[in-house]
Scaffold this motif. Structure first.
Motif, PDB file in Angstrom:
ATOM      1  N   TRP A  37     -56.461  25.441  81.553  1.00 38.01           N
ATOM      2  CA  TRP A  37     -57.430  26.121  82.418  1.00 38.01           C
ATOM      3  C   TRP A  37     -58.822  25.611  82.120  1.00 38.01           C
ATOM      4  CZ3 TRP A  37     -55.879  32.007  82.278  1.00 38.01           C
ATOM      5  CH2 TRP A  37     -54.627  32.162  82.856  1.00 38.01           C
ATOM      6  N   ASP A  38     -59.735  25.853  83.021  1.00 36.08           N
ATOM      7  CA  ASP A  38     -61.118  25.437  82.853  1.00 36.08           C
ATOM      8  C   ASP A  38     -61.682  26.007  81.553  1.00 36.08           C
ATOM      9  OD1 ASP A  38     -64.150  25.801  83.175  1.00 36.08           O
ATOM     10  OD2 ASP A  38     -63.631  24.497  84.870  1.00 36.08           O
ATOM     11  N   PRO A  39     -62.312  25.166  80.731  1.00 29.37           N
ATOM     12  CA  PRO A  39     -62.843  25.622  79.437  1.00 29.37           C
ATOM     13  C   PRO A  39     -63.835  26.780  79.542  1.00 29.37           C
ATOM     14  CG  PRO A  39     -62.898  23.230  79.569  1.00 29.37           C
ATOM     15  CD  PRO A  39     -62.494  23.734  80.927  1.00 29.37           C
ATOM     16  N   SER A  40     -64.490  26.936  80.678  1.00 25.33           N
ATOM     17  CA  SER A  40     -65.446  28.037  80.833  1.00 25.33           C
ATOM     18  C   SER A  40     -64.756  29.396  80.718  1.00 25.33           C
ATOM     19  CB  SER A  40     -66.182  27.926  82.163  1.00 25.33           C
ATOM     20  OG  SER A  40     -65.280  28.087  83.246  1.00 25.33           O
ATOM     21  N   ILE A  41     -63.480  29.445  81.071  1.00 22.28           N
ATOM     22  CA  ILE A  41     -62.724  30.696  80.957  1.00 22.28           C
ATOM     23  C   ILE A  41     -62.634  31.104  79.490  1.00 22.28           C
ATOM     24  CG2 ILE A  41     -60.435  31.748  81.222  1.00 22.28           C
ATOM     25  CD1 ILE A  41     -60.151  29.951  83.742  1.00 22.28           C
ATOM     26  N   PHE A  42     -62.346  30.136  78.643  1.00 19.60           N
ATOM     27  CA  PHE A  42     -62.173  30.439  77.222  1.00 19.60           C
ATOM     28  C   PHE A  42     -63.502  30.782  76.552  1.00 19.60           C
ATOM     29  CE2 PHE A  42     -58.737  27.577  78.531  1.00 19.60           C
ATOM     30  CZ  PHE A  42     -57.685  28.466  78.380  1.00 19.60           C
ATOM     31  N   ALA A  43     -64.597  30.269  77.102  1.00 17.46           N
ATOM     32  CA  ALA A  43     -65.919  30.591  76.560  1.00 17.46           C
ATOM     33  C   ALA A  43     -66.317  32.018  76.909  1.00 17.46           C
ATOM     34  CB  ALA A  43     -66.950  29.604  77.084  1.00 17.46           C
ATOM     35  N   ALA A  44     -65.798  32.539  78.010  1.00 16.54           N
ATOM     36  CA  ALA A  44     -66.195  33.857  78.493  1.00 16.54           C
ATOM     37  C   ALA A  44     -65.341  34.999  77.949  1.00 16.54           C
ATOM     38  CB  ALA A  44     -66.155  33.874  80.015  1.00 16.54           C
ATOM     39  N   PHE A  45     -64.161  34.674  77.395  1.00 13.71           N
ATOM     40  CA  PHE A  45     -63.225  35.717  76.974  1.00 13.71           C
ATOM     41  C   PHE A  45     -62.741  35.487  75.551  1.00 13.71           C
ATOM     42  CE2 PHE A  45     -62.767  35.412  81.593  1.00 13.71           C
ATOM     43  CZ  PHE A  45     -62.969  36.730  81.951  1.00 13.71           C
ATOM     44  N   ASP A  46     -62.414  36.586  74.894  1.00 14.11           N
ATOM     45  CA  ASP A  46     -61.764  36.560  73.587  1.00 14.11           C
ATOM     46  C   ASP A  46     -60.305  36.902  73.861  1.00 14.11           C
ATOM     47  OD1 ASP A  46     -61.025  36.737  70.942  1.00 14.11           O
ATOM     48  OD2 ASP A  46     -62.057  38.641  70.583  1.00 14.11           O
ATOM     49  N   LEU A  47     -59.421  35.920  73.724  1.00 14.88           N
ATOM     50  CA  LEU A  47     -58.011  36.089  74.079  1.00 14.88           C
ATOM     51  C   LEU A  47     -57.164  36.348  72.832  1.00 14.88           C
ATOM     52  CD1 LEU A  47     -57.793  33.137  76.624  1.00 14.88           C
ATOM     53  CD2 LEU A  47     -58.274  35.538  77.100  1.00 14.88           C
ATOM     54  N   ASP A  48     -56.269  37.329  72.914  1.00 13.71           N
ATOM     55  CA  ASP A  48     -55.400  37.719  71.804  1.00 13.71           C
ATOM     56  C   ASP A  48     -53.947  37.514  72.242  1.00 13.71           C
ATOM     57  OD1 ASP A  48     -53.999  39.027  69.769  1.00 13.71           O
ATOM     58  OD2 ASP A  48     -55.436  40.663  69.633  1.00 13.71           O
ATOM     59  N   PHE A  49     -53.187  36.720  71.476  1.00 12.66           N
ATOM     60  CA  PHE A  49     -51.828  36.308  71.842  1.00 12.66           C
ATOM     61  C   PHE A  49     -50.796  36.784  70.811  1.00 12.66           C
ATOM     62  CE2 PHE A  49     -54.661  33.238  73.774  1.00 12.66           C
ATOM     63  CZ  PHE A  49     -54.095  32.960  75.008  1.00 12.66           C
TER      64      PHE A  49
END
Length: 111
Positions: A37-49
């Motif tokens: 996915w576009d890297p901007s998505i990862f910059a905007a969210f803290d994702l927990d897996f």
């Protein structure tokens, strides 16, 4: 004044998203799945897996493509009319959310 606005933006907290993987995969596999996915998505969210709580009870469709272990959140029959360990899954996820949250959103795949 401009410096204050800049500092406020830096203090802005990222939205925290709970990311639940699909059937007989893993949190690390789900992270890899969305890695394009576009890297901007990862910059905007803290994702927990997190990983599911039950080891995969059968063959995973990703065997040979991504290393184990593989997990399930719960089990079900072929007709999807009977579920096993669903209550345990819900209890685990509620506890996980209380311990690791709060979360602002949920991203799920498959199961």
């Amino acid at each position: 004044m401009e410096m204050e606005n800049s500092m406020d933006e830096k203090k802005k907290k990222k939205m925290k998203i709970l990311c639940l993987h699909g059937f007989r995969t893993s949190g690390s596999f789900f992270k890899k799945q969305i890695g394009r996915w576009d890297p901007s998505i990862f910059a905007a969210f803290d994702l927990d897996f997190p990983d599911g709580i039950f080891p995969a009870g059968g063959k995973s469709d990703i065997e040979g493509l991504f290393p184990p272990p593989y997990f399930e959140w719960f089990q079900f029959n072929k007709g999807f009319t009977e579920y096993t360990n669903l209550e345990e899954c819900i209890t685990y996820l509620c506890d996980y959310i209380m311990t690791n949250g709060p979360f602002d959103g949920l991203l799920g795949f498959s199961q």
